[in-house]
Scaffold this motif. Structure first.
Motif, PDB file in Angstrom:
ATOM      1  N   SER A 146       0.858  -1.043  -0.064  1.00 34.77           N
ATOM      2  CA  SER A 146       0.044  -0.078   0.126  1.00 34.77           C
ATOM      3  C   SER A 146       0.528   1.417  -0.085  1.00 34.77           C
ATOM      4  N   ARG A 147       2.061   1.086   0.087  1.00 35.39           N
ATOM      5  CA  ARG A 147       2.856   2.246   0.114  1.00 35.39           C
ATOM      6  C   ARG A 147       3.336   3.064  -1.241  1.00 35.39           C
ATOM      7  N   GLU A 148       2.990   2.227  -2.311  1.00 35.91           N
ATOM      8  CA  GLU A 148       3.070   2.662  -3.498  1.00 35.91           C
ATOM      9  C   GLU A 148       2.137   2.029  -4.533  1.00 35.91           C
ATOM     10  N   PHE A 149       1.772   2.568  -5.748  1.00 39.85           N
ATOM     11  CA  PHE A 149       0.846   2.001  -6.564  1.00 39.85           C
ATOM     12  C   PHE A 149       1.381   0.760  -7.139  1.00 39.85           C
ATOM     13  N   ASN A 150       0.877  -0.325  -6.797  1.00 41.49           N
ATOM     14  CA  ASN A 150       1.276  -1.868  -7.244  1.00 41.49           C
ATOM     15  C   ASN A 150       0.837  -2.184  -8.622  1.00 41.49           C
ATOM     16  N   THR A 151       1.622  -2.413  -9.377  1.00 45.67           N
ATOM     17  CA  THR A 151       1.445  -3.030 -10.805  1.00 45.67           C
ATOM     18  C   THR A 151       1.876  -4.478 -10.841  1.00 45.67           C
ATOM     19  N   SER A 152       2.087  -5.120  -9.813  1.00 41.57           N
ATOM     20  CA  SER A 152       2.604  -6.411  -9.882  1.00 41.57           C
ATOM     21  C   SER A 152       1.298  -7.441  -9.645  1.00 41.57           C
ATOM     22  N   ILE A 153       0.928  -8.088 -10.546  1.00 37.74           N
ATOM     23  CA  ILE A 153      -0.212  -9.106 -10.540  1.00 37.74           C
ATOM     24  C   ILE A 153       0.480 -10.273  -9.472  1.00 37.74           C
ATOM     25  N   SER A 154       1.749 -10.880  -9.620  1.00 35.89           N
ATOM     26  CA  SER A 154       2.355 -11.690  -8.899  1.00 35.89           C
ATOM     27  C   SER A 154       2.136 -11.457  -7.375  1.00 35.89           C
ATOM     28  N   ARG A 155       2.550 -10.040  -7.070  1.00 37.13           N
ATOM     29  CA  ARG A 155       2.667  -9.636  -5.697  1.00 37.13           C
ATOM     30  C   ARG A 155       1.166  -9.659  -4.990  1.00 37.13           C
ATOM     31  N   TYR A 156       0.269  -9.127  -5.985  1.00 34.34           N
ATOM     32  CA  TYR A 156      -1.223  -9.071  -5.352  1.00 34.34           C
ATOM     33  C   TYR A 156      -1.587 -10.384  -5.404  1.00 34.34           C
ATOM     34  N   MET A 157      -1.469 -11.334  -6.087  1.00 33.58           N
ATOM     35  CA  MET A 157      -1.843 -12.721  -5.876  1.00 33.58           C
ATOM     36  C   MET A 157      -1.358 -13.379  -4.747  1.00 33.58           C
ATOM     37  N   GLU A 158       0.065 -13.107  -4.531  1.00 28.92           N
ATOM     38  CA  GLU A 158       0.790 -13.848  -3.307  1.00 28.92           C
ATOM     39  C   GLU A 158       0.188 -13.110  -2.152  1.00 28.92           C
ATOM     40  N   MET A 159      -0.285 -11.785  -2.089  1.00 27.28           N
ATOM     41  CA  MET A 159      -0.729 -11.252  -0.771  1.00 27.28           C
ATOM     42  C   MET A 159      -2.351 -11.861  -0.496  1.00 27.28           C
ATOM     43  N   ILE A 160      -2.987 -11.971  -1.692  1.00 26.66           N
ATOM     44  CA  ILE A 160      -4.370 -12.504  -1.290  1.00 26.66           C
ATOM     45  C   ILE A 160      -4.378 -13.994  -0.909  1.00 26.66           C
ATOM     46  N   GLU A 161      -3.477 -14.709  -1.707  1.00 25.93           N
ATOM     47  CA  GLU A 161      -3.373 -15.893  -1.159  1.00 25.93           C
ATOM     48  C   GLU A 161      -3.247 -16.290   0.382  1.00 25.93           C
ATOM     49  N   LYS A 162      -2.169 -15.210   0.983  1.00 28.02           N
ATOM     50  CA  LYS A 162      -1.816 -15.370   2.372  1.00 28.02           C
ATOM     51  C   LYS A 162      -3.022 -14.812   3.091  1.00 28.02           C
ATOM     52  N   LYS A 163      -3.370 -13.550   2.735  1.00 30.08           N
ATOM     53  CA  LYS A 163      -4.213 -12.729   3.550  1.00 30.08           C
ATOM     54  C   LYS A 163      -5.487 -13.483   3.755  1.00 30.08           C
ATOM     55  N   THR A 164      -6.144 -13.921   2.620  1.00 28.43           N
ATOM     56  CA  THR A 164      -7.498 -14.285   2.330  1.00 28.43           C
ATOM     57  C   THR A 164      -7.589 -15.878   2.284  1.00 28.43           C
ATOM     58  N   ALA A 165      -6.732 -16.533   1.291  1.00 25.16           N
ATOM     59  CA  ALA A 165      -7.128 -17.805   0.952  1.00 25.16           C
ATOM     60  C   ALA A 165      -6.836 -18.710   2.131  1.00 25.16           C
ATOM     61  N   SER A 166      -5.423 -18.545   2.765  1.00 22.54           N
ATOM     62  CA  SER A 166      -4.826 -19.331   3.510  1.00 22.54           C
ATOM     63  C   SER A 166      -5.857 -19.900   4.673  1.00 22.54           C
ATOM     64  N   LEU A 167      -6.689 -19.162   5.132  1.00 24.11           N
ATOM     65  CA  LEU A 167      -7.421 -19.646   6.341  1.00 24.11           C
ATOM     66  C   LEU A 167      -8.722 -20.372   5.534  1.00 24.11           C
ATOM     67  N   ILE A 168      -9.097 -20.049   4.651  1.00 23.39           N
ATOM     68  CA  ILE A 168     -10.276 -21.002   3.882  1.00 23.39           C
ATOM     69  C   ILE A 168      -9.823 -22.289   3.548  1.00 23.39           C
ATOM     70  N   GLU A 169      -8.530 -21.970   2.881  1.00 24.22           N
ATOM     71  CA  GLU A 169      -7.990 -23.421   2.290  1.00 24.22           C
ATOM     72  C   GLU A 169      -7.805 -24.276   3.686  1.00 24.22           C
ATOM     73  N   ALA A 170      -7.250 -23.822   4.902  1.00 26.26           N
ATOM     74  CA  ALA A 170      -6.895 -24.488   6.156  1.00 26.26           C
ATOM     75  C   ALA A 170      -8.204 -24.948   6.693  1.00 26.26           C
ATOM     76  N   SER A 171      -9.473 -24.241   6.533  1.00 28.85           N
ATOM     77  CA  SER A 171     -10.912 -24.570   7.017  1.00 28.85           C
ATOM     78  C   SER A 171     -11.290 -25.788   6.131  1.00 28.85           C
ATOM     79  N   ALA A 172     -11.171 -25.680   4.950  1.00 32.66           N
ATOM     80  CA  ALA A 172     -11.574 -27.032   3.955  1.00 32.66           C
ATOM     81  C   ALA A 172     -10.708 -28.092   4.327  1.00 32.66           C
ATOM     82  N   LYS A 173      -9.407 -27.848   4.265  1.00 34.98           N
ATOM     83  CA  LYS A 173      -8.623 -29.161   4.555  1.00 34.98           C
ATOM     84  C   LYS A 173      -8.858 -29.763   6.004  1.00 34.98           C
ATOM     85  N   SER A 174      -9.022 -28.953   7.063  1.00 32.65           N
ATOM     86  CA  SER A 174      -9.461 -29.444   8.337  1.00 32.65           C
ATOM     87  C   SER A 174     -10.618 -30.234   8.326  1.00 32.65           C
TER      88      SER A 174
END
Ligand code: FPP
Ligand code: MG
Length: 296
Positions: A134-162
């Motif tokens: 959020s410090r600068e305008f991010n134009t990297s799709i891979s950084r965005y995907m890495e961020m949402i994978e960790k921030k949002t998808a990780s707990l949903i993935e862990a819920s389904a897996k558990s």
């Protein structure tokens, strides 16, 4: 079933013997309980209800902290706890909820405590990346995907897996489904920030750009604009937008099809998740499609 999850959360919190904490919890509006719906769709015995309650408490804790970090005043259509009682109370209620959730988590069978606690570490790393990006305008799709994978998808993935572990099912396809559901969920959330009004969202609309969050629709938009338009978009970064600027943004989104492109990405991820499941479950398909096609 979801009512039972709410009752278990209330019981866990009552066990802390703090009328103050019980009162604070009662002030928090209920969310969509997506993670519980997912767990209870995979398995619905007593343990699944405990797991759902634990995951919801962790999720609520993370939102309490997120609202402090984002200085958010509204959550789920109501004043956020940090805006009502201050940052200190919101941070501490978050700490109390997730510590109690972790205490209860240790009672679940292996490897569920490891799966969930690892996801919470990922979730926190994701939030940190979000802050950094959020410090600068991010134009990297891979950084965005890495961020949402960790921030949002990780707990949903862990819920389904558990949940699959509890049901003695092969956890891998459920984990893949959960991860893609989480990714698609966040992308749709980022689209709705632009397309929906604040009444529908229960939080301010078009807020992401002001917060410095260059979400996938904004990255796609940036890539499709000409140089003067790119410069104008950059000038709006982290700014309180006036009506004319909002209208300009919406017009640019229309001309470039960037929102449709982001929705297409969400749909492709959804498809990937469903493919992993094969023909396993019609209701899990419905969870995926209704989540992608939702309007709030
Ligand atoms: C919402 O993001 C935030 C998250 C999904 C995760 C937040 C995680 C932490 C604060 C780490 C701390 C964790 C614990 C367990 C205390 P958003 O700001 O994009 O969504 P929003 O628009 O709904 O606020
Ligand atoms: Mg936030």
């Amino acid at each position: 079933m979801l009512e039972e999850v709410v009752k278990v959360i209330e019981k866990f919190v009552d066990e802390l013997n703090s009328p103050q904490v019980t009162k604070l919890l009662s002030l928090l509006p209920q969310g969509k309980m997506l993670r519980s719906k997912l767990i209870l769709e995979i398995t619905n015995d007593e343990e699944a209800i405990l797991l759902s309650a634990i995951v919801e408490m962790i999720h609520t804790a993370s939102l309490l902290h997120d609202d402090v970090i984002d200085k958010a005043t509204i959550r789920r259509g109501k004043s956020s706890l940090n805006s009502l009682y201050g940052d200190k109370t919101a941070v501490m209620l978050g700490d109390i909820l997730y510590s109690k959730a972790f205490y209860e988590l240790t009672k679940l069978k292996d490897p569920i405590p490891q799966i969930i606690s690892n996801a919470v570490a990922q979730l926190s790393l994701g939030e940190l990346i979000d802050v950094e990006l959020s410090r600068e305008f991010n134009t990297s799709i891979s950084r965005y995907m890495e961020m949402i994978e960790k921030k949002t998808a990780s707990l949903i993935e862990a819920s389904a897996k558990s949940a699959a572990v509890l049901a003695s099912l092969d956890p891998t396809p459920y984990a893949i489904y959960g991860k893609n559901l989480g990714l698609a969920f966040q992308i749709v959330d980022d689209i709705l920030d632009i397309t929906q009004n604040s009444l529908t969202l229960g939080k301010p609309s078009m807020n992401d750009l002001k917060e410095g969050k260059t979400t996938l629709p904004y990255i796609y938009l940036y890539n499709r604009l000409n140089p003067p338009q790119k410069a104008k978009l950059l000038s709006l970064f982290k700014k309180e937008l006036n009506r004319e600027e909002r209208e300009w943004l919406l017009e640019m989104f229309k001309q470039t099809n960037a929102l449709e492109e982001a929705k297409k990405t969400a749909k492709e991820l959804g498809e990937r998740g469903l493919e992993a499941l094969g023909k396993r479950d019609e209701k899990l398909k419905k969870i995926m499609t209704s989540l992608i096609d939702r309007t709030f």
